[in-house]
Design an enzyme around this catalytic site. Sequence first.
Site, short mmCIF file in Angstrom:
data_model
loop_
_atom_site.label_atom_id
_atom_site.label_comp_id
_atom_site.label_asym_id
_atom_site.label_seq_id
_atom_site.Cartn_x
_atom_site.Cartn_y
_atom_site.Cartn_z
N SER A 150 0.81 -1.22 0.00
CA SER A 150 0.00 0.00 0.00
C SER A 150 0.84 1.27 0.00
CB SER A 150 -0.93 0.01 1.22
OG SER A 150 -0.19 -0.12 2.42
N HIS A 165 -0.55 5.31 7.02
CA HIS A 165 -0.25 5.52 5.60
C HIS A 165 -0.01 6.99 5.30
CE1 HIS A 165 -2.37 1.60 5.49
NE2 HIS A 165 -1.53 1.34 4.49
N ASP A 200 -5.63 7.05 9.51
CA ASP A 200 -5.28 5.80 10.18
C ASP A 200 -3.95 5.89 10.91
OD1 ASP A 200 -3.37 5.66 8.16
OD2 ASP A 200 -4.27 3.95 7.14
N ASN A 252 3.73 -5.29 5.70
CA ASN A 252 2.62 -6.13 6.15
C ASN A 252 3.10 -7.41 6.81
OD1 ASN A 252 0.29 -4.52 5.31
ND2 ASN A 252 1.02 -4.90 3.24
#
Length: 215
Positions: free
Chosen positions: A37, A186, A183, A102
């Site tokens: 991402s 990011h 969040d 991740n």
Amino acid sequence: MSFKAALLHFTVILAGFFAFAATASAQSLTLVGLGDSLMAGYQLPQEDALPAQLERVLKSKGHDVTIVNAGVSGDTSSGGLSRVDWSVPDGTNGVILELGANDALRGVSPEKTEENLDRIITRLKERNIPVLLVGMLAPPNMGGEYAQSFNAIYPRLAEKHDLPLYPFILDGVITEAGLLLEDGMHPNTKGLALIAERMLPITEEWLKRVEDHTK
């Protein structure tokens, strides 16, 4: 053939050779940003994603490059390994490899993450595609032992494969709320713009290797 005719013929051939050489040296480079991402531009339009922002910065410095966004949100090093062959098409001049965030968030074994990244790099090297490695640091909540093992992955791989390394993709961003999405994980558009600027020097150095491979 007379001497003058032969000389003219040779001159035409020589001129054609130099014209081809000039065209080749000015050839546009196609790069692929292979990542998660952070590469994909989570919740952002494509023109704000890291590949697009880094491409614009490089072009502003006179580099004729196109950076294809092959980022997949949520991807792990295992996912990147499974798709590297089709995510990086033939004709790619270089790959910016950014994976592992991740893995750390999910507590994947650092040994497994390193193995996956090693295999991705090896596949790209077998295809004679230069790699710029982009590193990640483990989140603090994973504990000191995990962080020590995980954080050593990228410097070790860079040394093993003789790769340029941007040590931490979120350097200067992750601690600044104004550069992050809601969040808190990011980067937003401004955050990715800062990352692109910070990555510029090492990316320009790496492009020299990429250009050597295209000659």
